[in-house]
Each structure stands twice: as C-alpha cells, then as structure tokens.
Design a protein around this motif. Structure first.
Motif, short mmCIF file in Angstrom:
data_model
loop_
_atom_site.label_atom_id
_atom_site.label_comp_id
_atom_site.label_asym_id
_atom_site.label_seq_id
_atom_site.Cartn_x
_atom_site.Cartn_y
_atom_site.Cartn_z
N TYR A 137 10.56 4.05 -2.17
CA TYR A 137 10.05 6.19 -1.28
C TYR A 137 8.13 6.19 -2.04
O TYR A 137 8.00 7.25 -1.31
CB TYR A 137 10.35 6.42 -2.53
CG TYR A 137 12.24 6.53 -2.53
CD1 TYR A 137 12.74 7.30 -1.76
CD2 TYR A 137 13.21 6.07 -3.82
CE1 TYR A 137 13.71 7.18 -2.20
CE2 TYR A 137 14.25 5.87 -3.58
CZ TYR A 137 15.12 6.67 -1.79
OH TYR A 137 16.26 6.48 -2.15
N LEU A 138 7.97 5.23 -2.35
CA LEU A 138 6.66 6.11 -2.96
C LEU A 138 5.10 5.39 -1.11
O LEU A 138 4.84 4.01 -1.75
CB LEU A 138 5.92 4.91 -4.28
CG LEU A 138 6.74 5.34 -5.07
CD1 LEU A 138 5.86 5.30 -6.34
CD2 LEU A 138 7.03 7.15 -5.21
N ARG A 139 4.91 6.19 -0.44
CA ARG A 139 4.91 5.97 0.65
C ARG A 139 3.94 6.66 1.27
O ARG A 139 4.42 7.67 0.73
CB ARG A 139 6.27 5.51 1.40
CG ARG A 139 6.98 4.05 1.96
CD ARG A 139 8.19 4.01 2.87
NE ARG A 139 8.58 2.79 2.85
CZ ARG A 139 9.00 1.90 3.41
NH1 ARG A 139 7.52 1.62 4.39
NH2 ARG A 139 9.75 0.72 3.13
N ARG A 140 2.96 6.73 1.92
CA ARG A 140 2.44 8.00 2.86
C ARG A 140 1.58 7.83 4.39
O ARG A 140 1.66 6.19 4.52
CB ARG A 140 0.68 7.97 2.16
CG ARG A 140 -0.51 8.86 2.31
CD ARG A 140 -1.56 8.45 1.73
NE ARG A 140 -1.94 9.60 0.11
CZ ARG A 140 -2.14 9.12 -0.67
NH1 ARG A 140 -3.48 8.59 -0.63
NH2 ARG A 140 -2.14 10.11 -1.94
N ASP A 141 2.33 8.18 5.20
CA ASP A 141 2.28 7.14 6.25
C ASP A 141 2.61 6.68 7.10
O ASP A 141 2.25 5.45 7.18
CB ASP A 141 0.60 7.54 7.31
CG ASP A 141 -0.24 9.08 6.10
OD1 ASP A 141 0.06 9.88 6.48
OD2 ASP A 141 -1.67 9.21 6.60
N GLY A 142 4.26 6.44 5.97
CA GLY A 142 4.26 5.30 6.82
C GLY A 142 4.10 3.66 6.00
O GLY A 142 4.17 2.54 6.37
N LYS A 143 3.24 3.86 5.19
CA LYS A 143 2.37 2.38 4.36
C LYS A 143 2.22 2.58 2.88
O LYS A 143 2.84 3.17 2.19
CB LYS A 143 0.90 2.70 4.38
CG LYS A 143 0.56 2.26 6.02
CD LYS A 143 -1.42 2.62 6.60
CE LYS A 143 -1.15 2.34 7.44
NZ LYS A 143 -2.88 1.79 7.90
N GLU A 144 2.79 1.37 2.57
CA GLU A 144 3.48 1.40 1.05
C GLU A 144 1.73 1.66 0.25
O GLU A 144 0.85 0.64 0.83
CB GLU A 144 3.50 -0.15 0.59
CG GLU A 144 4.45 -0.39 1.50
CD GLU A 144 5.84 -0.18 0.71
OE1 GLU A 144 5.96 0.43 -0.18
OE2 GLU A 144 6.81 -0.54 1.29
N ARG A 145 2.30 2.65 -0.63
CA ARG A 145 0.85 3.42 -1.42
C ARG A 145 0.58 2.29 -2.48
O ARG A 145 -0.41 2.06 -2.30
CB ARG A 145 1.78 4.54 -2.49
CG ARG A 145 0.16 5.03 -3.71
CD ARG A 145 1.22 5.84 -4.03
NE ARG A 145 0.18 7.07 -5.31
CZ ARG A 145 0.40 6.42 -6.11
NH1 ARG A 145 0.87 5.74 -6.41
NH2 ARG A 145 -0.88 6.72 -7.10
N MET A 146 1.43 1.52 -2.73
CA MET A 146 0.88 -0.01 -4.05
C MET A 146 0.87 -0.80 -2.85
O MET A 146 1.50 -2.26 -3.47
CB MET A 146 1.94 0.08 -4.85
CG MET A 146 1.50 1.52 -5.42
SD MET A 146 2.72 1.73 -7.52
CE MET A 146 2.43 3.00 -7.71
N ARG A 147 -0.54 -0.79 -2.29
CA ARG A 147 -0.70 -2.10 -1.41
C ARG A 147 -0.66 -3.82 -2.01
O ARG A 147 -2.12 -2.96 -3.53
CB ARG A 147 -1.62 -2.15 -0.93
CG ARG A 147 -0.46 -1.70 1.17
CD ARG A 147 -1.56 -1.46 1.74
NE ARG A 147 -2.07 -2.31 2.37
CZ ARG A 147 -0.82 -2.86 3.40
NH1 ARG A 147 0.03 -2.64 3.40
NH2 ARG A 147 -1.88 -4.28 3.30
N GLY A 148 -0.49 -4.52 -2.23
CA GLY A 148 -1.05 -5.43 -2.68
C GLY A 148 0.23 -6.43 -3.35
O GLY A 148 0.19 -7.88 -4.02
N ASP A 149 0.88 -5.73 -4.00
CA ASP A 149 2.21 -5.77 -4.84
C ASP A 149 3.48 -6.97 -4.30
O ASP A 149 4.00 -7.47 -4.43
CB ASP A 149 2.82 -5.15 -5.93
CG ASP A 149 2.39 -4.07 -6.88
OD1 ASP A 149 1.35 -4.83 -7.49
OD2 ASP A 149 2.34 -3.01 -6.84
#
Length: 362
Positions: A137-149
């Motif tokens: 659910y925590l996405r912005r413009d189709g990208k993961e908000r928490m990149r790296g995890d």
C-alpha cells in the motif's frame, strides 16, 4: 518460595514494564500514522487492513525497542524505591544486596522466556504482516516508498546459476526485471530475462512476461522471444524475496532449515540470516544484563533524584542499542563474524553490569 518482599518488587517490575509499553506504543503508532496517512489516503487502504497492520506494528515495534522499554521501566520504579528510602530500609533489615536482586532476576527470567517465545513464533508472523502492508500500500507513483527493503535482490542459487529481480511484491507474488544467468566454467551459457515474473500456486510454475531466452553457442547465439511463457524452475518463491525480509518472517525451525540450505548453496548473504538467528537468543539474554545495570544505577539516592537516574539510564540504553545496530550492520555488510557482532553488546555491557554491581554492593 516467594516472600512478601519478592512479590512486592516482582509486581512493580512487571507492572512498570507493562505500563512503559502501553505508554510508548501509542506514541509510536501516532508517529507512524502521521508519516503514512497521505499514502493510505492516496492508495485507498481498507480500514481492516490498517487495523491488522497496526496490530502487527505493535508487536514489531515492541520487540525492536524491548531493551529500552525494559531498562527505563526498571530505572523508574527502582529510583522511586530509592527516593522513598525503601531500599535503605530493606538492606538495613539484614537482607543482602544479592538477595535484594532475586525478584529482579525472577522478573528478568519471566520476560526473557516471553520474548524468546515471541521471537520464535509470533514476531516472524507480525514481521511478515508489517512488511506486506508497506510493500502493498505505501507507494508513490507506482514505486515503493521504502526502497532498499525489497529491491535489488541478488541470489546465487548454486555453483552455476545466479538470479536477480529489481523488486518483489509478496502479496501478489510477483517480481520485476527478472534475470536468470547460467554459467559453465566461468562462461555464460544461457540467460533468461522477463519484465515480470509471477508465481502460480496451483502448479508451482512461474509465468514470465516479455520472456527472452538467450543461449550462447560456439557459432552463434540462439534467441527465443515470447510475450508470455509458463516455466517450472528449480528455485523457490522465497529466493525472489529480499534477504532481510526472508529472515525476519521465518519461524525458528524454518529459519534453521533455510540457513542450512543457504550454506550448502554457498550463499553470499548467509551473514544476514545468521544475524537474525543469533539475535533471537541474544535479545532475551540482554534482559538480565540490563536489569543488573538498571538496579545498580538507580538503587542509590542521588542529588538529582529520579531525573538523574533516568538521564544515565537513557544514555546507557541508547548506547546498548547503538552498539547492537552498528555491529549487526557490520556483520551483514562484511566478513565480520555474525556471532561476535550480535553478542558484542551483551559482552561489553555484561562487563559494565558486573562492575556497577560490585560498586552498588559497597
């Protein structure tokens, strides 16, 4: 058999720890909500999903900050005993300082067993739910908000095959930018790529979209291109998941089996799994060490009163967490021994506990 004194201190020990959890967990939830509310509204997250997420968040948050909560709770109620001269009265009655510590050790044993069992069976489930919600659910413009995890997953499957995906969605069981390379005598013999790969539970196959297979030949390469193809691979779905994500969500028995399998594969990420495994045992042990330090620091009546004890306690607690995190990352990112890294904080602060205890007895 427990005496009246034991029951009195043990009750304060457990009650203050529970109160500390009930006091700080809502604060953590409020901070988390304030950070994520925009993403929840944008993605129209169902209310039930939010409720389930914060159930998992509560367990995940409490487990992560357990040493700080325990340490501060002991500092708090022991300082109150000291300021009320209750400790002086207890010791003046002929009870030794070691005997005074007995209910504290009983309390530490109860909490250690509880945390140990939670880490084996409950925390992995909550960790999975916690991470699934973020990645779904925590996405912005189709990208993961928490990149790296959950991004850039590299995996050596065996001596010949290497796997890569750019990111993985555990809910839809889909990964993106898939690549599978096969080598013979350090030379690539084939490579399969796809823009997406989806796991099919019914027949344990994978559907590859924008499928391309390149087979390297002596006279020329053979290329197969299809818009979609079902393939049965030897690797498992967990091989597509992020390294930390796998380790955090496996129960003890499954984690042991998984580590054994990764060792046989010669996985380069084995240290990450070992750090998670060793922490399941080191964190409960820290309850005893932090209990001794907290009692030694707060059992004396100081000029600054409870505020001074809390200041010292917070400094020691955050120092413990700092060393624990630093050496954990060091083991994951280098060849440093995971066993030494995980137990380093307990060893150093264990020595500090013995030193402070000897001074407190005097």
């Amino acid at each position: 058999m427990l005496t009246i004194l034991d029951k009195y201190i043990l009750k304060r020990y457990l009650a203050t720890f529970a109160a500390m959890l009930l006091m700080f967990i809502p604060i953590g939830i409020i901070i988390d909500v304030s950070e994520k509310i925009n993403f929840m509204i944008e993605n129209k997250v169902p209310f039930l999903a939010i409720v389930i997420y914060y159930y998992h968040f509560t367990i995940y948050f409490a487990n992560a900050l357990f040493p700080i909560f325990l340490f501060l709770s002991i500092i708090w109620f022991t300082s109150k005993l000291a300021n009320n001269t209750e400790i002086i009265a207890i010791l003046s009655s002929g009870i030794s300082f070691s005997r005074f510590l007995r209910p504290y050790f009983i309390g530490a044993t109860i909490i250690s067993i509880f945390v140990l069992l939670m880490g084996f069976y409950v925390v992995p489930v909550s960790s999975e739910g916690f991470n699934n919600f973020r990645y779904t659910y925590l996405r912005r413009d189709g990208k993961e908000r928490m990149r790296g995890d959950n991004t850039d997953v590299y995996r050596q499957l065996n001596d010949k095959e290497f796997l890569y995906v750019s990111n993985f969605n555990p809910t839809s069981k889909m990964a993106f930018n898939f690549a599978l390379e096969k080598f013979e005598k350090e030379k690539m013999v084939s490579k399969i790529t796809a823009s997406r790969i989806k796991y099919n539970e019914k027949d344990s196959t994978y559907t590859l979209y924008d499928y391309t297979k390149r087979t390297v030949g002596k006279l020329g390469d053979k290329i197969e291109i299809l818009p979609e193809k079902n393939v049965k691979f030897k690797f498992e779905l967990e091989d597509l998941t992020p390294v930390v994500y796998i380790a955090e969500t496996l129960r003890l028995d499954k984690l042991i089996d998984f580590i054994d399998k990764e060792r046989k594969r010669g996985s380069s990420n084995i240290n990450v799994y070992l750090v998670v495994f060793y922490k399941k045992f080191s964190i409960p042990v820290s309850a005893f060490i932090l209990t001794i330090i907290a009692v030694a620091v707060s059992s004396m009546k100081r000029r600054g009163g409870m505020g001074m004890n809390l200041t010292i306690g917070i400094a020691v607690a955050f120092g413990f967490v700092f060393f624990d995190k630093i050496f954990g990352v060091l083991a994951e990112k280098s060849t440093f021994s995971p066993l030494v890294a995980v137990w380093f904080s307990n060893f150093v602060f264990g020595i500090l506990a013995v030193y402070l205890l000897r001074n407190a007895k005097r």
